[in-house]
Design an enzyme around this catalytic site. Structure first.
Site, PDB file in Angstrom:
ATOM      1  CG  ASP A 119      -4.019   9.544   6.724  1.00 51.41           C
ATOM      2  OD1 ASP A 119      -3.267  10.129   7.509  1.00 51.41           O
ATOM      3  OD2 ASP A 119      -5.006  10.104   6.200  1.00 51.41           O
ATOM      4  NE  ARG A 126      -2.797   8.263  -9.501  1.00 54.97           N
ATOM      5  CZ  ARG A 126      -3.391   7.952  -8.354  1.00 54.97           C
ATOM      6  NH1 ARG A 126      -2.689   7.546  -7.331  1.00 54.97           N
ATOM      7  NH2 ARG A 126      -4.698   8.056  -8.228  1.00 54.97           N
ATOM      8  CG  PHE A 151      -2.368  15.800   0.860  1.00 55.44           C
ATOM      9  CD1 PHE A 151      -3.267  14.786   1.151  1.00 55.44           C
ATOM     10  CD2 PHE A 151      -2.055  16.062  -0.472  1.00 55.44           C
ATOM     11  CE1 PHE A 151      -3.861  14.053   0.133  1.00 55.44           C
ATOM     12  CE2 PHE A 151      -2.638  15.324  -1.494  1.00 55.44           C
ATOM     13  CZ  PHE A 151      -3.541  14.319  -1.190  1.00 55.44           C
ATOM     14  CD  GLU A 165      -2.850   1.430   0.556  1.00 58.60           C
ATOM     15  OE1 GLU A 165      -2.533   1.488  -0.651  1.00 58.60           O
ATOM     16  OE2 GLU A 165      -3.989   1.681   0.971  1.00 58.60           O
ATOM     17  CG  ASP A 166      -0.886   4.896  -1.316  1.00 53.43           C
ATOM     18  OD1 ASP A 166      -1.467   4.324  -0.367  1.00 53.43           O
ATOM     19  OD2 ASP A 166      -1.462   5.718  -2.059  1.00 53.43           O
TER      20      ASP A 166
HETATM   21  P1  5GP Z   1      -6.389   5.596   5.570  1.00 57.74           P
HETATM   22  O1  5GP Z   1      -7.514   4.638   5.303  1.00 57.74           O
HETATM   23  O2  5GP Z   1      -5.200   4.981   6.261  1.00 57.74           O
HETATM   24  O3  5GP Z   1      -6.874   6.819   6.288  1.00 57.74           O
HETATM   25  O4  5GP Z   1      -5.968   6.178   4.198  1.00 57.74           O
HETATM   26  C1  5GP Z   1      -5.177   5.555   3.290  1.00 57.74           C
HETATM   27  C2  5GP Z   1      -5.369   6.191   1.944  1.00 57.74           C
HETATM   28  O5  5GP Z   1      -5.564   7.603   2.029  1.00 57.74           O
HETATM   29  C3  5GP Z   1      -4.131   6.000   1.107  1.00 57.74           C
HETATM   30  O6  5GP Z   1      -4.181   4.785   0.408  1.00 57.74           O
HETATM   31  C4  5GP Z   1      -4.166   7.215   0.212  1.00 57.74           C
HETATM   32  O7  5GP Z   1      -4.951   6.935  -0.926  1.00 57.74           O
HETATM   33  C5  5GP Z   1      -4.861   8.283   1.021  1.00 57.74           C
HETATM   34  N1  5GP Z   1      -3.894   9.235   1.647  1.00 57.74           N
HETATM   35  C6  5GP Z   1      -3.657   9.381   2.963  1.00 57.74           C
HETATM   36  N2  5GP Z   1      -2.710  10.324   3.173  1.00 57.74           N
HETATM   37  C7  5GP Z   1      -2.362  10.787   1.966  1.00 57.74           C
HETATM   38  C8  5GP Z   1      -1.404  11.782   1.509  1.00 57.74           C
HETATM   39  O8  5GP Z   1      -0.685  12.436   2.271  1.00 57.74           O
HETATM   40  N3  5GP Z   1      -1.311  11.947   0.158  1.00 57.74           N
HETATM   41  C9  5GP Z   1      -2.072  11.253  -0.737  1.00 57.74           C
HETATM   42  N4  5GP Z   1      -1.884  11.524  -2.022  1.00 57.74           N
HETATM   43  N5  5GP Z   1      -2.964  10.319  -0.349  1.00 57.74           N
HETATM   44  C10 5GP Z   1      -3.105  10.087   0.977  1.00 57.74           C
END
Ligand code: 5GP
Length: 179
Positions: free
Chosen positions: A102, A164, A151, A98-99
């Site tokens: 958060d 991207r 972000f 996963e990228d």
């Molecule tokens: P979570 O479910 O952990 O809150 O969110 C994960 C997803 O939120 C990531 O897969 C990504 O798509 C998005 N996300 C969270 N933080 C960032 C950020 O700083 N930049 C970007 N581009 N996407 C983020």
């Protein structure tokens, strides 16, 4: 550097070094195991394509796409599958790539969903971790970099589908965020 970038947080060189280290650790941990790498579209694609080339054990690849609602602002956090795996993971050692983690909602959902399909094991590898934003307790088994609550874009991560392709992790200027 594009003119929208305020600051490069993680450079290409730092990324390359870290991906090599992760690949070595994963190769050692999965030696002799039937490894199935599950990439999460679209954010993880650049990280995944570098990472798998640093892994020396045999592996198979599959992909999922999910969308999350309420992430960060509500605790309901429904996650929906937009694209599912094409193959069975029963009996396989699954590594979710996963990228970024958060709030943790997406990763927790993926873990629970894939665990219910009878794999031998499920672990997670994230490129970035924002631990201060976590609302759900989940810890990636492998992680590239911990970052503050910014972000970020680049290396697969987007803002409105832009940025991207940037080969580094960056924070945007405030006016770029209006796109
Ligand atoms: P979570 O479910 O952990 O809150 O969110 C994960 C997803 O939120 C990531 O897969 C990504 O798509 C998005 N996300 C969270 N933080 C960032 C950020 O700083 N930049 C970007 N581009 N996407 C983020």
């Amino acid at each position: 550097m594009t003119s929208d970038v305020k600051e490069v947080l993680i450079s290409e060189q730092q990324i390359a070094q870290k991906v090599r280290e992760l690949g070595e650790r994963i190769s050692a941990d999965y030696a002799g195991k039937d490894l199935m790498v599950v990439g999460i579209l679209k954010g993880a694609i650049i990280f995944l394509s570098d990472l798998v080339r640093s892994i020396s054990v045999p592996l198979k690849l599959d992909f999922m796409a999910v969308s999350s609602y309420g992430s960060g602002t509500t605790s309901s956090g429904a996650v929906r599958i937009l694209k599912d795996l094409e193959t069975s993971i029963e009996g396989k050692h699954v590594l979710i790539v996963e990228d970024i983690v958060d709030t943790g909602l997406t990763l927790r959902y993926l873990l629970e969903n894939l665990r219910s399909r009878g794999p031998a094991s499920v672990k997670t590898c994230t490129f970035l971790d924002k631990p201060t934003r976590r609302t759900i307790e989940v810890h990636p088994d492998y992680n590239g970099f911990e970052i503050p609550d910014y972000f970020v874009v680049g290396y697969g991560l987007d803002f409105n589908e832009h940025y991207r392709h940037l080969p580094y992790i960056a924070v945007l200027k405030p006016d770029a965020s209006q796109k």
